[in-house]
Write an enzyme that holds these catalytic residues in place. Structure first.
Site, mmCIF file in Angstrom:
data_model
loop_
_atom_site.group_PDB
_atom_site.id
_atom_site.type_symbol
_atom_site.label_atom_id
_atom_site.label_comp_id
_atom_site.label_asym_id
_atom_site.label_seq_id
_atom_site.Cartn_x
_atom_site.Cartn_y
_atom_site.Cartn_z
ATOM 1 N N GLU A 144 -11.523 28.467 -37.294
ATOM 2 C CA GLU A 144 -10.372 27.604 -37.591
ATOM 3 C C GLU A 144 -10.971 26.225 -37.780
ATOM 4 O O GLU A 144 -11.049 25.440 -36.851
ATOM 5 C CB GLU A 144 -9.370 27.654 -36.441
ATOM 6 C CG GLU A 144 -7.968 27.269 -36.848
ATOM 7 C CD GLU A 144 -7.711 25.779 -36.819
ATOM 8 O OE1 GLU A 144 -8.412 25.049 -37.552
ATOM 9 O OE2 GLU A 144 -6.810 25.356 -36.087
ATOM 10 N N GLU A 153 -13.020 19.245 -43.163
ATOM 11 C CA GLU A 153 -13.812 19.292 -41.932
ATOM 12 C C GLU A 153 -15.092 20.089 -42.114
ATOM 13 O O GLU A 153 -15.738 20.484 -41.135
ATOM 14 C CB GLU A 153 -12.965 19.859 -40.787
ATOM 15 C CG GLU A 153 -12.066 18.790 -40.201
ATOM 16 C CD GLU A 153 -11.062 19.290 -39.172
ATOM 17 O OE1 GLU A 153 -11.219 20.414 -38.651
ATOM 18 O OE2 GLU A 153 -10.103 18.549 -38.908
HETATM 19 N N1 SAH Z 1 -10.913 27.564 -32.438
HETATM 20 C C1 SAH Z 1 -10.113 26.629 -31.672
HETATM 21 C C2 SAH Z 1 -10.423 25.181 -31.989
HETATM 22 C C3 SAH Z 1 -10.340 24.791 -33.446
HETATM 23 S S1 SAH Z 1 -10.702 23.081 -33.733
HETATM 24 C C4 SAH Z 1 -8.652 26.963 -31.885
HETATM 25 O O1 SAH Z 1 -8.354 27.596 -32.893
HETATM 26 O O2 SAH Z 1 -7.792 26.573 -31.094
HETATM 27 C C5 SAH Z 1 -12.251 23.177 -34.514
HETATM 28 C C6 SAH Z 1 -13.434 23.028 -33.560
HETATM 29 O O3 SAH Z 1 -14.594 23.381 -34.285
HETATM 30 C C7 SAH Z 1 -13.701 21.634 -33.043
HETATM 31 O O4 SAH Z 1 -13.793 21.713 -31.639
HETATM 32 C C8 SAH Z 1 -15.035 21.219 -33.667
HETATM 33 O O5 SAH Z 1 -15.816 20.463 -32.760
HETATM 34 C C9 SAH Z 1 -15.688 22.549 -33.934
HETATM 35 N N2 SAH Z 1 -16.626 22.684 -35.083
HETATM 36 C C10 SAH Z 1 -16.348 22.361 -36.368
HETATM 37 N N3 SAH Z 1 -17.361 22.744 -37.179
HETATM 38 C C11 SAH Z 1 -18.293 23.339 -36.389
HETATM 39 C C12 SAH Z 1 -19.536 23.961 -36.651
HETATM 40 N N4 SAH Z 1 -20.009 24.069 -37.890
HETATM 41 N N5 SAH Z 1 -20.236 24.441 -35.604
HETATM 42 C C13 SAH Z 1 -19.740 24.362 -34.343
HETATM 43 N N6 SAH Z 1 -18.549 23.803 -34.041
HETATM 44 C C14 SAH Z 1 -17.818 23.302 -35.047
#
Ligand code: SAH
EC number: 2.1.1.321
Length: 690
Positions: A144, A153
């Site tokens: 996500e 993002e």
């Molecule tokens: N999966 C959770 C949070 C989603 S928010 C849910 O659905 O509730 C997205 C998260 O991904 C954030 O905490 C951000 O720090 C992390 N993130 C984004 N890109 C990333 C990457 N390439 N590798 C590791 N973490 C990542």
């Protein structure tokens, strides 16, 4: 360790680098993050769960072990869903350390320690192999990583890498695909966020029109996305020119390419008009057949009544590089170009001839007029607000005399031109030198209106103003909107008062200051939805995420006094539970006092409802009887629905506990408040008791 945080000082208007505790950044990150909003997004959570269950079943049916890679695990939610759905093992990747730590605790608390391994790395750093972070490649990819623009993002490069190095060929992906939709519209309201419309001034010697420089007329603007709660935009504010069409889609179960590319669709306008804006949103299918669909479609497109409010995913407004007239039925091409992180649009007329194989890629827009760098979208809207301009014109006419010497203090303001047309002999326009952008764009403006000899730009900070800047004259009229680009909260524009204080010795004894004063107003409200972003979640889809709630609370309490935060309330409906109350007055006719300005009192609650917080805003009293509000415009009905100034952010102070009253009888009679304006720092601290 200390970190440095950039912040505008409201007493000097200057950017300052403040040394902060090393935890400051991450507390800000968590306190202001969208994690709570995501956890409250029932529709999203439910659909992810359904999609994950279906993916695990498909893998199991093939007789394989289900090995899950969850990139960006946050609280660990999606990994816990996978483990509950029967996955054999989950690798939960999270780059943000405080979140990875929280995920470890949450996973443990929910009893998944043996099934989920939290890895605190960026996914592109993750290794696979017997000694690696992952024993083997995964066959289910759950993520996500989307923002309102879908790819902002970094979802594309992350997927590209994951397919190359972290998952098996033919893996199952949840979501399975994303699709971006567009619709062409004409909208004076939204276009006014991107172009400056001519401003008519009825002067004594006839009508004058302030025009924008040609550089600005033809400027394609900036590529940064404009994301808004489109569901708050009434249908009367735009005209639909095309059907909704699919612009592009991405299949996440196959290798993804992040390299720049473009997509082109043919549109047949359903109505003639001026194509100005592309509205866009996306949906995700959690499964290959598309039966589990989560959509951001706005109200006029979505037929389902089940509507989910969310703030982490909204809708996008893209401004076409220029306005194009289109005719009903006469085909046009819309091109979406994208790089790894952003999308931009261009409209072209169909040539009628055989398509040549030209490259339709369009370069990312670069602002040439500088106004788009200087003014954000709401500021454009504010400058185009004719009612507001009219209030300034009326009040300037009241105070200006032919021999007025006028000094203007406000960023990127049109007031100097208004003052000149309305009769001021001499207009000095103050510019704070650290905004060179302001200088060149203002000069463009004055030139376009042939006023470069009439308005003198003073390039000095107010405290460094000398008599020679003013040709040894005293200022008879000091004007400001006031507006400063560095202001975040409503009262930061009180910098005008500090600047006024700094130039005191140059003011004539009978100087007129316009606005003559400002006032801070406050009202207790119940939000329809915005409360969710600061409200604990507790149990999410059966998983205990209270560790996250505690962490957010801890970050919010990091500063002894909680702070108000800026929100554009036209996007976030609320109803008033109290009458609006004027709480502080700032008299610009006098200098900033040495001692603090404080007030205490209580407001009665008049309606039943949940007191989520207080909203604060400024009103400027241009003259004794002409005022402009940057906050409440009106309370529209007996239910207390509020209408807010659409061009300004208001300050919202969320109460740490919500009081709820079902009936008027059990209403607590009042909310008490203490508000303090610290004249040394220009900041306002507040405290409320329910
Ligand atoms: N999966 C959770 C949070 C989603 S928010 C849910 O659905 O509730 C997205 C998260 O991904 C954030 O905490 C951000 O720090 C992390 N993130 C984004 N890109 C990333 C990457 N390439 N590798 C590791 N973490 C990542």
């Amino acid at each position: 360790m200390k970190t440095f945080c950039g912040r505008a000082n409201p007493t000097t208007g200057a950017m300052e680098w403040l040394e902060e505790d090393e935890n400051y950044d991450y507390h800000q990150e968590i306190a202001r993050s969208r994690y709570a909003d995501m956890l409250h997004d029932k529709d999203r959570n439910m659909k992810y769960y359904q999609g994950i269950r279906a993916a695990v079943s498909r893998v199991k049916e093939r007789g394989e072990k289900a090995i899950v890679l969850d990139i960006g695990t946050g609280t660990g939610l999606l990994s816990m869903m996978a483990a509950s759905a029967g996955a054999d093992f989950c690798y939960a990747i999270e780059v943000f350390k405080p979140m990875a730590n929280a995920a470890v605790k949450i996973v443990e608390k929910n009893g998944f320690r043996d099934k989920i391994k939290v890895i605190n790395k960026h996914s592109t750093e993750v290794t696979v192999g017997p000694d690696g972070d992952m024993q083997c490649r995964a066959n289910i990819l759950v993520t996500e990583l989307f923002d309102t623009e879908l790819i902002g993002e970094g979802a594309l490069p992350t997927y590209e890498h994951a397919h190359k190095y972290l998952v098996k060929e033919g893996c199952e992906a949840v979501p399975h695909r994303a699709t971006v939709y567009v619709q062409l519209v004409e909208s004076k309201r939204m276009w006014s966020w991107n172009k400056l419309f001519p401003i008519r001034v009825e002067a004594e010697d006839g009508e004058k029109i302030i025009v924008s420089p040609s550089e600005m007329e033809n400027c394609p603007g900036v590529p940064s996305v404009c994301d808004i709660q489109l569901n708050q935009m009434p249908s009367s504010d735009f005209a639909i020119l095309s059907d909704v069409v699919t612009m592009f889609s991405v299949d996440f179960s196959k290798p993804v390419r992040s390299a720049s590319t473009y997509y082109r669709v043919q549109l047949e306008p359903v109505k003639s008009g001026k194509a100005q804006i592309v509205l866009s949103w996306w949906d995700i299918d959690m499964d290959p057949s598309g039966t589990i669909n989560c959509t951001m479609a706005p109200y006029w497109v979505k037929s389902t009544s089940a509507f989910q409010w969310r703030d982490h995913w909204m809708q996008c407004v893209y401004f076409l590089p220029n306005e194009e007239p289109v005719l009903q039925g006469e085909k046009v091409y819309l091109t979406a170009s994208r790089d790894e992180y952003s999308v931009w649009y261009k409209l072209q007329k169909a040539s009628g001839e055989e398509e040549n194989k030209a490259d339709f890629r369009v370069e990312s827009p670069v602002c040439r007029c500088q106004a788009h760098l200087l003014w954000n979208r709401p500021r454009f809207g504010e400058l185009n607000d004719q009612n507001r301009t009219h209030q300034y014109i009326k009040s300037l006419m009241n105070v200006l005399k032919t021999d007025s010497v006028c000094l203007c203090i406000s960023d990127g303001s049109l007031l100097p031109m208004l003052a000149h047309y309305l009769g001021a002999k001499q207009v000095q326009y103050f510019l704070l030198l650290f905004f060179l952008l302001l200088l060149s764009s203002s000069i463009h403006f004055f030139k376009a209106n042939h006023l470069e000899d009439k308005i003198k730009v003073v390039e000095a900070r107010p405290e460094l103003l000398t008599s020679s800047h003013l040709e040894d004259k005293k200022i008879s009229i000091l004007v400001g909107e006031p507006f400063f680009t560095t202001s975040l909260l409503p009262w930061h524009n009180l910098y005008f008062w500090y600047a006024r204080t700094a130039v005191t010795k140059h003011l004539a004894s009978n100087v007129t200051v316009l606005p003559q004063s400002a006032s801070l107003h406050m009202m207790i409200v119940e939000f329809q939805d915005l409360w969710r972003i600061r409200s604990p979640c507790g149990i999410c889809e059966g998983f205990d995420v209270r560790t996250m709630d505690d962490m957010i609370k801890n970050s919010l309490d990091f500063r002894e006094s909680k702070e108000a935060e800026p929100h554009p309330l036209w996007e976030y409906p609320c109803k008033s539970l109290s009458d609006p109350r004027e709480v502080l007055i700032f008299d610009f006719r006098k200098t900033v006092p040495q001692q603090c300005l404080s007030t205490e009192g209580s407001v009665n609650l008049l309606r039943k409802g949940r007191s989520h917080g207080a909203v604060l805003w400024m009103e400027y009293h241009l003259t004794a009887d002409i005022s402009v509000s940057t906050g409440l415009m009106q309370i529209s009905n007996e239910k207390g629905n509020c209408e807010w100034n659409p061009h300004c952010k208001q300050a919202v102070y969320f109460f740490s506990s919500v009081i709820e009253s079902e009936t008027l009888a059990d209403l607590p009679s009042a909310v008490t408040y203490a508000i303090n304006f610290d004249t040394k720092t220009g900041e306002i601290a507040m405290d409320f008791k329910l």
